[in-house]
Design an enzyme around this catalytic site. Structure first.
Site, PDB file in Angstrom:
ATOM      1  N   CYS A   2       1.541  -1.762   6.800  1.00  0.00           N
ATOM      2  CA  CYS A   2       2.359  -0.286   7.134  1.00  0.00           C
ATOM      3  C   CYS A   2       3.223  -0.915   7.678  1.00  0.00           C
ATOM      4  O   CYS A   2       3.077  -2.535   8.437  1.00  0.00           O
ATOM      5  CB  CYS A   2       1.264   0.321   7.972  1.00  0.00           C
ATOM      6  SG  CYS A   2      -0.144   0.931   7.499  1.00  0.00           S
ATOM      7  N   ARG A  32       6.879  -1.645   3.002  1.00  0.00           N
ATOM      8  CA  ARG A  32       5.233  -1.887   3.983  1.00  0.00           C
ATOM      9  C   ARG A  32       4.590  -0.335   3.718  1.00  0.00           C
ATOM     10  O   ARG A  32       3.625  -0.749   3.444  1.00  0.00           O
ATOM     11  CB  ARG A  32       5.758  -2.802   4.887  1.00  0.00           C
ATOM     12  CG  ARG A  32       5.989  -3.774   5.123  1.00  0.00           C
ATOM     13  CD  ARG A  32       6.131  -3.966   6.562  1.00  0.00           C
ATOM     14  NE  ARG A  32       4.992  -4.518   7.289  1.00  0.00           N
ATOM     15  CZ  ARG A  32       4.007  -5.757   6.597  1.00  0.00           C
ATOM     16  NH1 ARG A  32       4.611  -6.794   5.992  1.00  0.00           N
ATOM     17  NH2 ARG A  32       2.785  -5.984   6.848  1.00  0.00           N
ATOM     18  N   TRP A  80       1.134   3.465   4.926  1.00  0.00           N
ATOM     19  CA  TRP A  80       1.173   3.222   3.874  1.00  0.00           C
ATOM     20  C   TRP A  80      -0.705   3.639   3.747  1.00  0.00           C
ATOM     21  O   TRP A  80      -1.304   2.520   4.586  1.00  0.00           O
ATOM     22  CB  TRP A  80       0.395   1.711   3.063  1.00  0.00           C
ATOM     23  CG  TRP A  80       0.602   1.559   1.864  1.00  0.00           C
ATOM     24  CD1 TRP A  80       1.109   2.524   0.404  1.00  0.00           C
ATOM     25  CD2 TRP A  80      -0.279   0.582   1.037  1.00  0.00           C
ATOM     26  NE1 TRP A  80       0.287   2.228  -0.304  1.00  0.00           N
ATOM     27  CE2 TRP A  80      -0.378   1.276  -0.328  1.00  0.00           C
ATOM     28  CE3 TRP A  80      -1.605  -0.319   1.549  1.00  0.00           C
ATOM     29  CZ2 TRP A  80      -1.915   0.240  -1.346  1.00  0.00           C
ATOM     30  CZ3 TRP A  80      -2.559  -0.676   0.176  1.00  0.00           C
ATOM     31  CH2 TRP A  80      -2.743  -0.344  -0.884  1.00  0.00           C
ATOM     32  N   ASN A 106      -0.823  -1.850  12.223  1.00  0.00           N
ATOM     33  CA  ASN A 106      -1.471  -2.447  10.885  1.00  0.00           C
ATOM     34  C   ASN A 106      -2.335  -2.997  10.092  1.00  0.00           C
ATOM     35  O   ASN A 106      -2.032  -4.217  11.461  1.00  0.00           O
ATOM     36  CB  ASN A 106      -0.073  -3.026  10.771  1.00  0.00           C
ATOM     37  CG  ASN A 106      -0.004  -3.477   9.068  1.00  0.00           C
ATOM     38  OD1 ASN A 106      -0.446  -3.141   7.900  1.00  0.00           O
ATOM     39  ND2 ASN A 106       0.453  -5.019   8.918  1.00  0.00           N
ATOM     40  N   GLY A 107      -2.724  -2.950   9.579  1.00  0.00           N
ATOM     41  CA  GLY A 107      -4.258  -3.624   9.694  1.00  0.00           C
ATOM     42  C   GLY A 107      -5.476  -2.594   9.141  1.00  0.00           C
ATOM     43  O   GLY A 107      -5.464  -1.320   9.333  1.00  0.00           O
ATOM     44  N   GLU A 495       2.753 -11.292 -16.808  1.00  0.00           N
ATOM     45  CA  GLU A 495       3.778 -11.016 -15.369  1.00  0.00           C
ATOM     46  C   GLU A 495       4.322 -10.392 -16.145  1.00  0.00           C
ATOM     47  O   GLU A 495       5.025  -8.831 -15.906  1.00  0.00           O
ATOM     48  CB  GLU A 495       4.486 -12.395 -14.953  1.00  0.00           C
ATOM     49  CG  GLU A 495       5.494 -12.246 -13.659  1.00  0.00           C
ATOM     50  CD  GLU A 495       5.521 -11.508 -13.012  1.00  0.00           C
ATOM     51  OE1 GLU A 495       4.073 -11.083 -12.633  1.00  0.00           O
ATOM     52  OE2 GLU A 495       5.620 -10.560 -12.159  1.00  0.00           O
ATOM     53  N   LYS A 499       4.941  -6.251 -14.926  1.00  0.00           N
ATOM     54  CA  LYS A 499       5.891  -5.478 -14.364  1.00  0.00           C
ATOM     55  C   LYS A 499       6.350  -4.095 -15.099  1.00  0.00           C
ATOM     56  O   LYS A 499       6.796  -3.007 -13.997  1.00  0.00           O
ATOM     57  CB  LYS A 499       7.662  -6.196 -14.606  1.00  0.00           C
ATOM     58  CG  LYS A 499       7.570  -7.973 -13.282  1.00  0.00           C
ATOM     59  CD  LYS A 499       8.049  -7.016 -12.970  1.00  0.00           C
ATOM     60  CE  LYS A 499       7.820  -8.029 -11.481  1.00  0.00           C
ATOM     61  NZ  LYS A 499       6.287  -8.446 -11.379  1.00  0.00           N
ATOM     62  N   GLU A 502       3.675  -1.323 -13.618  1.00  0.00           N
ATOM     63  CA  GLU A 502       4.333  -1.458 -11.543  1.00  0.00           C
ATOM     64  C   GLU A 502       5.444  -0.102 -11.341  1.00  0.00           C
ATOM     65  O   GLU A 502       5.247   0.650 -10.561  1.00  0.00           O
ATOM     66  CB  GLU A 502       4.889  -3.071 -11.000  1.00  0.00           C
ATOM     67  CG  GLU A 502       3.624  -4.129 -10.698  1.00  0.00           C
ATOM     68  CD  GLU A 502       4.084  -5.617  -9.600  1.00  0.00           C
ATOM     69  OE1 GLU A 502       4.124  -5.311  -8.479  1.00  0.00           O
ATOM     70  OE2 GLU A 502       5.325  -5.361  -9.960  1.00  0.00           O
ATOM     71  N   HIS A 518      -8.668  -8.919 -32.620  1.00  0.00           N
ATOM     72  CA  HIS A 518      -9.909  -8.683 -32.328  1.00  0.00           C
ATOM     73  C   HIS A 518      -9.872  -7.681 -31.672  1.00  0.00           C
ATOM     74  O   HIS A 518     -10.642  -7.801 -30.393  1.00  0.00           O
ATOM     75  CB  HIS A 518     -10.587  -9.767 -31.503  1.00  0.00           C
ATOM     76  CG  HIS A 518     -11.066 -11.609 -31.816  1.00  0.00           C
ATOM     77  ND1 HIS A 518     -11.156 -11.520 -33.358  1.00  0.00           N
ATOM     78  CD2 HIS A 518      -9.926 -11.786 -32.309  1.00  0.00           C
ATOM     79  CE1 HIS A 518     -10.824 -12.700 -33.720  1.00  0.00           C
ATOM     80  NE2 HIS A 518     -10.027 -13.447 -32.776  1.00  0.00           N
ATOM     81  N   LYS A 615       4.239  -4.075  -0.442  1.00  0.00           N
ATOM     82  CA  LYS A 615       4.907  -5.434  -1.001  1.00  0.00           C
ATOM     83  C   LYS A 615       3.751  -5.954  -0.646  1.00  0.00           C
ATOM     84  O   LYS A 615       3.183  -7.292  -1.393  1.00  0.00           O
ATOM     85  CB  LYS A 615       5.931  -5.600  -0.202  1.00  0.00           C
ATOM     86  CG  LYS A 615       6.503  -6.698   0.343  1.00  0.00           C
ATOM     87  CD  LYS A 615       7.059  -6.435  -1.660  1.00  0.00           C
ATOM     88  CE  LYS A 615       7.142  -8.275  -1.530  1.00  0.00           C
ATOM     89  NZ  LYS A 615       7.980  -9.449  -3.250  1.00  0.00           N
TER      90      LYS A 615
HETATM   91  C1  BG6 Z   1       1.416  -6.684  -4.288  1.00  0.00           C
HETATM   92  C2  BG6 Z   1       2.467  -7.036  -4.426  1.00  0.00           C
HETATM   93  O1  BG6 Z   1       1.239  -6.124  -3.761  1.00  0.00           O
HETATM   94  O2  BG6 Z   1       0.240  -8.163  -4.186  1.00  0.00           O
HETATM   95  C3  BG6 Z   1       2.662  -7.932  -5.700  1.00  0.00           C
HETATM   96  O3  BG6 Z   1       2.613  -5.813  -4.554  1.00  0.00           O
HETATM   97  C4  BG6 Z   1       2.527  -9.203  -5.810  1.00  0.00           C
HETATM   98  O4  BG6 Z   1       4.288  -7.750  -6.027  1.00  0.00           O
HETATM   99  C5  BG6 Z   1       1.153  -9.206  -4.629  1.00  0.00           C
HETATM  100  O5  BG6 Z   1       2.086 -10.082  -6.734  1.00  0.00           O
HETATM  101  C6  BG6 Z   1       0.502 -10.598  -4.369  1.00  0.00           C
HETATM  102  O6  BG6 Z   1       1.006 -10.274  -3.260  1.00  0.00           O
HETATM  103  P1  BG6 Z   1       1.381 -11.766  -2.094  1.00  0.00           P
HETATM  104  O7  BG6 Z   1       2.615 -11.913  -1.408  1.00  0.00           O
HETATM  105  O8  BG6 Z   1       0.658 -12.511  -1.814  1.00  0.00           O
HETATM  106  O9  BG6 Z   1       1.711 -13.707  -3.046  1.00  0.00           O
END
Ligand code: BG6
Length: 620
Positions: A2, A32, A80, A106-107, A495, A499, A502, A518, A615
């Protein structure tokens, strides 16, 4: 995950527009979390006003009257959801029974159920399902037991267990904002018109770049021109004030070099595109800045029996690539483990091993917990992070920082490529010390590392449009696709697939190219896109035959490969500049970042705010 903000206004102009300043800060924290939003102010008549609602801030802006709110102090929250679904009553701020205390958090408060029972047994009535709501009621209860506002706040914090960044206001203390920090991030901003406290630096960067990062176990308060910090010990649910110790902090105040420009979109339609195009600069800054912590890290790695990477998300994919560099260049056996799985492997670690925790935010709880597990068995820990003084670097033996600048987009881009550059540099330096590689190869890699920002610029210039048309020509109606690679190419494929998942919500899977026969190839039919990432000389022919296999099933084949690899059979070839194979992943990922971005935008999605994602995930 959050976003929280607190402001104590000094200037009368800022007091007049306090609601708008809260709005601007919350907008900068939306990455966030954006399930719901709310704020509380103590207005000029000394009344506590609370406004909150489910929904994104711009959708509820008028309903919440941000433009009308004024007063001397205010707090805000963008959520969040963790405990309690997104709803008006679960939105923060939360208040006590009489609406005189407001709290944002937040937490995760792990013992909130027993606290809630204790409070309900003493007559408190709760309005939400959240863990956070216990905090204002605890403050209210401890004030009833004779404590002043701040002591009651400290006492409330001392009985919490879990992770939290909490800020609170109380009409009995109308000139200050109380704060507490444990595991979840919290930073103070020293402005000339107001004092700020927030989850993250971009929140108040429009107003100040003088920052103080708070540490775990710290509580205190801010007024318009004063900061008071002390450390607080945990205590029992009784009427005794908690034990505390004052904390001096002047030496911790930093001027953040992030300009306002950096934390804004800088003219791009989305943060993600800005950050993709910022990679040359981010890489140049990171490579030039690779000094502090490196010698200490090499000293630890030199003696390591094995090196284990722990990371999540895109950072895990950087770790996967870093692992290969550590084995083949650094000369030490290495493994890469997804942070949330680490506890299954810790018994295989000892004090002769080194753990490298890769985390751009430095706050991912899974990675932080993996670091704590590793330290319990005596392993030494090196943190690679993009945020100075964040939790993971603070709990590690050595911290090495990438210099990618703020990454606002939820999807990692520039932090991913700068992590690879950092891990590669460490591997080469270690390889030299352990004589696992020769001077010549080491110099070639370092030289190519210094060239890579320009190489990435060329890829962006040359393929930006080509990838944009590929996104509409090939991916217009696609719901699934494969990313296949071998070795370093597999890390890039993983990766690239993440992307696409995501931000474009396409079911993209990455596989070792050799594995495709396989099983996975069973899904391939006419028009099914298969992206190949081929970076190594050693498996060029093998990739060529993988492409043939897919083409014979009418797949659409796309190859990301260095200049000079003549893939005659692929339908589309994107060539990246020819640099040392271990430097190639940094350039090879760029077209795949752009591909996912354009597919998402073509489908009308907001790449900066992908659904269900945040994030930084600070809940397990
Ligand atoms: C996810 C993010 O929640 O956490 C990703 O959406 C990120 O983009 C992943 O790679 C790991 O986050 P961090 O801050 O530990 O690199």
């Amino acid at each position: 995950m959050c976003g929280i903000i607190g402001i104590v206004a000094l200037s009368s102009a800022l007091k007049e527009s306090l609601g708008m300043v809260l709005y601007r800060c919350l907008k900068n924290l939306e990455y966030r979390g954006y399930d719901s939003v709310g704020y509380a102010v103590i207005d000029n008549s000394g009344k506590l006003i609370v406004r909150k609602s489910k929904g994104k801030i711009d959708d509820v802006y008028t309903k919440l009257g941000f433009n009308k709110a004024s007063g001397s102090i205010g707090i805000g929250h963008t959520r969040w959801a963790t405990h309690g679904r997104p709803s008006d009553e679960n939105a923060h701020p939360h208040t006590d029974c009489y609406g005189l205390i407001a709290v944002v958090h937040n937490g995760i408060i792990e013992n909130f159920r027993e606290l809630r029972e204790w409070l309900e047994s003493r007559g408190h009535v709760f309005k939400s399902e959240t863990d956070t709501e216990v905090v204002p009621h605890l403050i209210e209860e401890f004030k009833k037991l004779g404590m002043d506002s701040y002591t009651a706040f400290k006492k409330a914090i001392s009985v919490l267990r879990g992770t939290f960044a909490i800020i609170a206001i109380d009409i009995d203390a109308p000139d200050r904002i109380f704060f507490a920090k444990n595991t979840s991030p919290l930073v103070i901003g020293f402005g000339d018109k107001a004092m700020f406290i927030a989850s993250d630096i971009p929140a108040f960067l429009d107003f100040t770049n003088r920052v103080l990062v708070l540490y775990d176990g710290e509580v205190g308060y801010i007024t318009a021109n004063q900061v008071f910090i002390e450390s607080v010990e945990q205590s029992a649910l009784d009427n005794t004030p908690p034990r505390t110790k004052p904390v001096s902090y002047d030496h911790r105040v930093r001027v953040i070099a992030w300009s306002r420009e950096e934390a804004s979109k800088g003219g791009y339609p989305h943060y993600m595109l800005k950050e993709i195009y910022e990679q040359p600069q981010a890489l140049a800054q990171t490579i030039a800045g690779l000094r502090e912590g490196v010698d200490e890290a090499i000293e630890l790695l030199r003696k390591a029996e094995k090196v284990v990477f722990v990371a999540a998300g895109s950072s895990y994919h950087a770790a996967f690539i870093g692992r290969l560099a550590m084995i083949n260049l650094g000369g030490v056996w290495s493994d890469a483990i997804v942070s949330s799985e680490a506890r299954w492997y810790v018994s295989g670690l000892s004090d002769r091993d080194v753990v490298i925790a890769v985390s751009q935010s430095g706050e991912t709880i899974d990675t932080l917990l993996a670091v704590r597990e590793a330290k319990k068995v005596g392993a030494r820990v090196i943190a690679i992070s993009n945020v100075v003084d964040s939790a993971i670097p603070r709990e590690s033996d050595v911290a090495i920082y990438t210099r990618a600048g703020p990454e606002i987009s939820v999807a990692a881009t520039k932090t991913f490529t700068t992590q690879i550059a950092t891990l590669l540099y460490l591997s080469v330096r270690l390889g030299l010390v352990k004589r696992a590689i020769g001077e010549e190869e080491a110099n070639t890699i370092i030289q190519d590392l210094t060239r890579i920002p320009k190489a990435v610029e060329r890829v962006l210039e040359r393929y930006g449009n080509a990838v944009k048309s590929l996104a509409s020509k090939v991916f217009e109606k696609i719901s699934s696709c494969y990313y296949l690679g071998r070795g370093l190419g597999l890390g890039v494929a993983m990766e690239g697939a993440l992307k696409m998942k995501e931000i474009a919500y396409v079911h993209a899977e990455a596989y070792p190219a050799g594995e495709s026969k396989h099983g996975p190839i069973a899904l391939v039919e006419k028009g099914f896109p298969v992206i190949f990432v081929s970076l190594g000389e050693i498996d060029r022919e093998l990739i060529e035959s993988n492409i043939e296999e897919m083409k014979s099933r009418d797949a659409i084949t796309i190859a990301i490969t260095p200049k000079g690899f003549e893939f005659k059979s692929a339908d589309h070839v994107i060539r990246v500049p020819r640099v040392h194979p271990y430097v190639l992943p940094i350039a090879a990922i760029v077209p795949l970042q752009l591909l996912a971005y354009y597919v998402a935008v073509n489908r009308g999605y907001d790449p900066d705010k992908p659904r269900n994602l945040a994030k930084t995930v600070t809940v397990v």
